[in-house]
Write a protein that holds these residues in place. Sequence first.
Motif, PDB file in Angstrom:
ATOM      1  N   SER A  93       0.832  -1.208   0.000  1.00 51.04           N
ATOM      2  CA  SER A  93       0.000   0.000   0.000  1.00 51.04           C
ATOM      3  C   SER A  93       0.866   1.257   0.000  1.00 51.04           C
ATOM      4  CB  SER A  93      -0.950   0.011   1.201  1.00 51.04           C
ATOM      5  OG  SER A  93      -0.253   0.271   2.410  1.00 51.04           O
ATOM      6  N   SER A  94       2.165   1.108   0.298  1.00 56.86           N
ATOM      7  CA  SER A  94       3.126   2.210   0.201  1.00 56.86           C
ATOM      8  C   SER A  94       3.906   2.182  -1.104  1.00 56.86           C
ATOM      9  CB  SER A  94       4.127   2.132   1.373  1.00 56.86           C
ATOM     10  OG  SER A  94       3.520   2.456   2.596  1.00 56.86           O
ATOM     11  N   HIS A  95       3.546   1.274  -2.002  1.00 57.77           N
ATOM     12  CA  HIS A  95       4.406   0.973  -3.150  1.00 57.77           C
ATOM     13  C   HIS A  95       3.610   0.899  -4.442  1.00 57.77           C
ATOM     14  CE1 HIS A  95       7.573  -1.461  -5.252  1.00 57.77           C
ATOM     15  NE2 HIS A  95       8.378  -0.995  -4.317  1.00 57.77           N
ATOM     16  N   ASN A  96       2.277   0.890  -4.337  1.00 58.80           N
ATOM     17  CA  ASN A  96       1.447   0.616  -5.522  1.00 58.80           C
ATOM     18  C   ASN A  96       0.821   1.900  -6.055  1.00 58.80           C
ATOM     19  OD1 ASN A  96      -0.597   1.237  -3.703  1.00 58.80           O
ATOM     20  ND2 ASN A  96      -1.463  -0.811  -3.652  1.00 58.80           N
ATOM     21  N   SER A  97      -0.085   1.755  -7.011  1.00 59.53           N
ATOM     22  CA  SER A  97      -0.750   2.915  -7.606  1.00 59.53           C
ATOM     23  C   SER A  97      -2.024   3.304  -6.867  1.00 59.53           C
ATOM     24  CB  SER A  97      -1.072   2.644  -9.080  1.00 59.53           C
ATOM     25  OG  SER A  97      -1.893   1.494  -9.209  1.00 59.53           O
ATOM     26  N   ALA A  98      -2.306   2.638  -5.735  1.00 63.65           N
ATOM     27  CA  ALA A  98      -3.386   3.028  -4.808  1.00 63.65           C
ATOM     28  C   ALA A  98      -4.780   2.937  -5.412  1.00 63.65           C
ATOM     29  CB  ALA A  98      -3.138   4.429  -4.235  1.00 63.65           C
ATOM     30  N   ILE A  99      -4.973   2.077  -6.397  1.00 64.67           N
ATOM     31  CA  ILE A  99      -6.313   1.887  -6.954  1.00 64.67           C
ATOM     32  C   ILE A  99      -7.164   1.163  -5.923  1.00 64.67           C
ATOM     33  CG2 ILE A  99      -7.620   0.721  -8.768  1.00 64.67           C
ATOM     34  CD1 ILE A  99      -5.081   1.173 -10.555  1.00 64.67           C
ATOM     35  N   ALA A 100      -8.325   1.719  -5.625  1.00 67.10           N
ATOM     36  CA  ALA A 100      -9.113   1.282  -4.471  1.00 67.10           C
ATOM     37  C   ALA A 100     -10.446   0.692  -4.915  1.00 67.10           C
ATOM     38  CB  ALA A 100      -9.359   2.467  -3.527  1.00 67.10           C
ATOM     39  N   PHE A 101     -10.620  -0.590  -4.627  1.00 69.46           N
ATOM     40  CA  PHE A 101     -11.872  -1.285  -4.930  1.00 69.46           C
ATOM     41  C   PHE A 101     -12.328  -2.102  -3.730  1.00 69.46           C
ATOM     42  CE2 PHE A 101     -10.861  -0.885  -9.506  1.00 69.46           C
ATOM     43  CZ  PHE A 101     -12.118  -0.633 -10.018  1.00 69.46           C
ATOM     44  N   TRP A 102     -13.633  -2.121  -3.511  1.00 68.73           N
ATOM     45  CA  TRP A 102     -14.228  -3.182  -2.714  1.00 68.73           C
ATOM     46  C   TRP A 102     -14.289  -4.436  -3.604  1.00 68.73           C
ATOM     47  CZ3 TRP A 102     -18.835  -1.888   0.944  1.00 68.73           C
ATOM     48  CH2 TRP A 102     -18.565  -0.720   1.661  1.00 68.73           C
ATOM     49  N   ALA A 103     -14.120  -5.600  -3.014  1.00 68.71           N
ATOM     50  CA  ALA A 103     -14.272  -6.833  -3.786  1.00 68.71           C
ATOM     51  C   ALA A 103     -15.716  -6.984  -4.240  1.00 68.71           C
ATOM     52  CB  ALA A 103     -13.881  -8.039  -2.945  1.00 68.71           C
ATOM     53  N   PHE A 194     -10.760   5.886 -11.860  1.00 70.30           N
ATOM     54  CA  PHE A 194     -10.588   5.060 -10.672  1.00 70.30           C
ATOM     55  C   PHE A 194     -10.879   5.847  -9.404  1.00 70.30           C
ATOM     56  CE2 PHE A 194      -7.384   2.299 -13.034  1.00 70.30           C
ATOM     57  CZ  PHE A 194      -8.170   1.155 -12.979  1.00 70.30           C
ATOM     58  N   GLN A 195     -11.208   5.111  -8.348  1.00 74.18           N
ATOM     59  CA  GLN A 195     -11.078   5.626  -6.995  1.00 74.18           C
ATOM     60  C   GLN A 195      -9.727   5.171  -6.458  1.00 74.18           C
ATOM     61  OE1 GLN A 195     -14.621   4.513  -4.737  1.00 74.18           O
ATOM     62  NE2 GLN A 195     -15.524   6.461  -5.323  1.00 74.18           N
ATOM     63  N   VAL A 196      -9.102   6.021  -5.650  1.00 71.42           N
ATOM     64  CA  VAL A 196      -7.778   5.728  -5.097  1.00 71.42           C
ATOM     65  C   VAL A 196      -7.786   6.020  -3.607  1.00 71.42           C
ATOM     66  CG1 VAL A 196      -6.534   6.166  -7.250  1.00 71.42           C
ATOM     67  CG2 VAL A 196      -6.920   8.055  -5.638  1.00 71.42           C
ATOM     68  N   ASN A 197      -6.943   5.284  -2.877  1.00 70.27           N
ATOM     69  CA  ASN A 197      -6.769   5.608  -1.463  1.00 70.27           C
ATOM     70  C   ASN A 197      -5.629   6.621  -1.363  1.00 70.27           C
ATOM     71  OD1 ASN A 197      -5.591   2.875  -2.214  1.00 70.27           O
ATOM     72  ND2 ASN A 197      -4.393   3.231  -0.343  1.00 70.27           N
ATOM     73  N   ALA A 198      -6.041   7.876  -1.515  1.00 75.27           N
ATOM     74  CA  ALA A 198      -5.108   9.002  -1.495  1.00 75.27           C
ATOM     75  C   ALA A 198      -5.840  10.233  -0.987  1.00 75.27           C
ATOM     76  CB  ALA A 198      -4.542   9.267  -2.888  1.00 75.27           C
ATOM     77  N   LYS A 199      -5.080  11.122  -0.379  1.00 75.83           N
ATOM     78  CA  LYS A 199      -5.649  12.349   0.155  1.00 75.83           C
ATOM     79  C   LYS A 199      -5.756  13.398  -0.951  1.00 75.83           C
ATOM     80  CE  LYS A 199      -3.449  11.107   4.506  1.00 75.83           C
ATOM     81  NZ  LYS A 199      -2.340  11.399   5.441  1.00 75.83           N
ATOM     82  N   PRO A 200      -6.572  14.414  -0.747  1.00 76.22           N
ATOM     83  CA  PRO A 200      -6.716  15.441  -1.786  1.00 76.22           C
ATOM     84  C   PRO A 200      -5.420  16.134  -2.173  1.00 76.22           C
ATOM     85  CG  PRO A 200      -8.528  15.591  -0.229  1.00 76.22           C
ATOM     86  CD  PRO A 200      -7.558  14.583   0.340  1.00 76.22           C
ATOM     87  N   ASP A 201      -4.406  16.131  -1.283  1.00 79.54           N
ATOM     88  CA  ASP A 201      -3.130  16.766  -1.612  1.00 79.54           C
ATOM     89  C   ASP A 201      -2.218  15.867  -2.440  1.00 79.54           C
ATOM     90  OD1 ASP A 201      -2.203  14.884   0.193  1.00 79.54           O
ATOM     91  OD2 ASP A 201      -1.390  16.321   1.624  1.00 79.54           O
ATOM     92  N   GLY A 202      -2.702  14.664  -2.812  1.00 76.77           N
ATOM     93  CA  GLY A 202      -1.915  13.765  -3.632  1.00 76.77           C
ATOM     94  C   GLY A 202      -1.039  12.798  -2.871  1.00 76.77           C
ATOM     95  N   SER A 203      -1.068  12.848  -1.556  1.00 77.84           N
ATOM     96  CA  SER A 203      -0.277  11.903  -0.774  1.00 77.84           C
ATOM     97  C   SER A 203      -1.077  10.620  -0.532  1.00 77.84           C
ATOM     98  CB  SER A 203       0.138  12.520   0.565  1.00 77.84           C
ATOM     99  OG  SER A 203      -1.004  12.798   1.364  1.00 77.84           O
ATOM    100  N   ARG A 204      -0.345   9.556  -0.317  1.00 78.23           N
ATOM    101  CA  ARG A 204      -0.988   8.263  -0.095  1.00 78.23           C
ATOM    102  C   ARG A 204      -1.815   8.244   1.184  1.00 78.23           C
ATOM    103  NH1 ARG A 204       1.068   3.946  -2.909  1.00 78.23           N
ATOM    104  NH2 ARG A 204       2.991   4.355  -4.076  1.00 78.23           N
ATOM    105  N   SER A 205      -2.916   7.527   1.118  1.00 75.05           N
ATOM    106  CA  SER A 205      -3.606   7.113   2.340  1.00 75.05           C
ATOM    107  C   SER A 205      -3.363   5.610   2.468  1.00 75.05           C
ATOM    108  CB  SER A 205      -5.095   7.436   2.274  1.00 75.05           C
ATOM    109  OG  SER A 205      -5.719   7.157   3.518  1.00 75.05           O
ATOM    110  N   SER A 206      -2.101   5.265   2.677  1.00 74.53           N
ATOM    111  CA  SER A 206      -1.665   3.872   2.757  1.00 74.53           C
ATOM    112  C   SER A 206      -2.006   3.295   4.116  1.00 74.53           C
ATOM    113  CB  SER A 206      -0.157   3.796   2.532  1.00 74.53           C
ATOM    114  OG  SER A 206       0.515   4.536   3.546  1.00 74.53           O
ATOM    115  N   ALA A 207      -1.769   2.001   4.268  1.00 78.63           N
ATOM    116  CA  ALA A 207      -2.016   1.374   5.573  1.00 78.63           C
ATOM    117  C   ALA A 207      -1.134   1.996   6.645  1.00 78.63           C
ATOM    118  CB  ALA A 207      -1.767  -0.130   5.480  1.00 78.63           C
TER     119      ALA A 207
END
Length: 528
Positions: A93-103, A194-207
């Motif tokens: 989650s700190s290394h990927n493109s942060a594409i966010a899906f529910w299964a 896509f939806q992404v797990n990221a904040k509006p400032d472009g930083s990750r919302s990683s685990a």
Amino acid sequence: MPPLSFPAEFDYVVVGGGTAGCAVAARLSEDADVSVCLIEAGPSDVGDDAILDLSRWMELLESGYDWDYPIEPQASGNSYMRHARAKVLGGCSSHNSAIAFWAPKENLDDWAAGGAAGWSAAECYPFYRKLETALDTTAEAEAPGRGTDGPVTIRTVGDQDPCGVALLEACEQVGLPTTPFNTGRTVHRGANWFQVNAKPDGSRSSASSAYIHPNLSRPNLTVLTGYRAEKLNVDTTAPGRPRITGARLRTPDTRHAVNVSARRETILSAGAIDGPKLLMLSGIGPADHLREVGVEVVVDAPGVGENLQDHPEGLVQWEALQPMPTASTQWWQIGIFAGAEGRSTPDLMFHYGSVPFDLNLTRYGYPSSENAFCLTPNVTGARSKGTVRLSTRGYQDKPKVDPRYFSHEHDREVMIRGIRVAREIAAAPALKEWVGTELAPGDAAATDEELFEYIRTTHNTVYHPSCTVKMGADDDRMAPVTSTLKLKGVDGLRVADGSVMPDLITVNPCITTMMIGERCADFIRRGV
């Protein structure tokens, strides 16, 4: 954190500070009466813009933040391909493109029907809601109700990419309508940002940034970065079954081995490659294989390291006739589903990249361009399954990863169709002002045989290895983990990461892996 002396003891030890491990550690440490240690072999990501700036994610591939695993020679796939596995707090989650899906509902219901009792969509969806704050969801009657106060920020990528806007119009023109994602309704044929797990400032919302950074001051949470687990410690002297009592770690300078003990439970969250590797180094795995490499057998668990599944990915790339964007949230902003008829979930998915992606092309002389875009078809329900095995009994040696890509004819057929669908989209009127020369595979590849030869030699992966320590029914010998994530045959150990998926879900699995971490912590706190 005060200096730590070894041996150290905690109530809970989480081995692996990745996507699920961060969730487990944060949730368990909400109880001030217990102590939790989170162990990550890589460095911390706190204050590290190379990690936190999502737009830079492609710089991480084959970098110092990547375990960079080669794969075994492939009879029908790209033997030069490498599996990126994150070496940093937050894991992939700190290394990927942060594409966010529910299964998709169908995936989870299939897990439950196949022996993973309690993992249906109705039972899992509340934990997706618990982990997320969804900033801009689509309100539909079918929506499952998105989370509003979880630690992970999920938002829709903007539309500041004119080629992407044209691409969505082209998809409409070939029968793939613009369709909202993450509404609770499975998208069989359609496309969208896509939806992404990221904040509006472009930083990750990683685990790590969501679960761990805000809680580093908790006195009952110890985070050890740079400590690599050599093996799990096993007590075989007590009556009954062997008990996992923690882990033996190598200090950051690699000079010393130290022990961290768990009074209550150890949670293994090392991922679908390093998880089975660590189990096998600890004597838990296929007995014959362990003996071959000189590891003493503690538990004969034939399913450890089996059932490796992934999303193999192809590439169709064009030179752009107009300048492509010079800034982006994460450069891969649109998803397209093009499922075959008669299926409940789509068997084909594309990621649209607004940058060239020639990682596996240059060795074969395919032309490239700095001003290019691509579609990457991937097989969402690949039937080819592989293995993870030890190469030696040394913790520092990379394991043998054998995905056996395209060993099943189904996967070949879907990928060939994917290239043809990509070309159909590119030929639609809306992209006339954007599509230049097809750089790869190019005009020379037209027949099924020519297209598959291109795929066989150049394909990549969406970096989703999973399912190697799968959960299942108590009487399923090939399922090493119970439905409450306890490892069969031992006491004191649970597994919580993407390795426990019985089958890989249709979509990008990062958020589902966080959900698995949430559920693990819930099982522990409820004593089940």
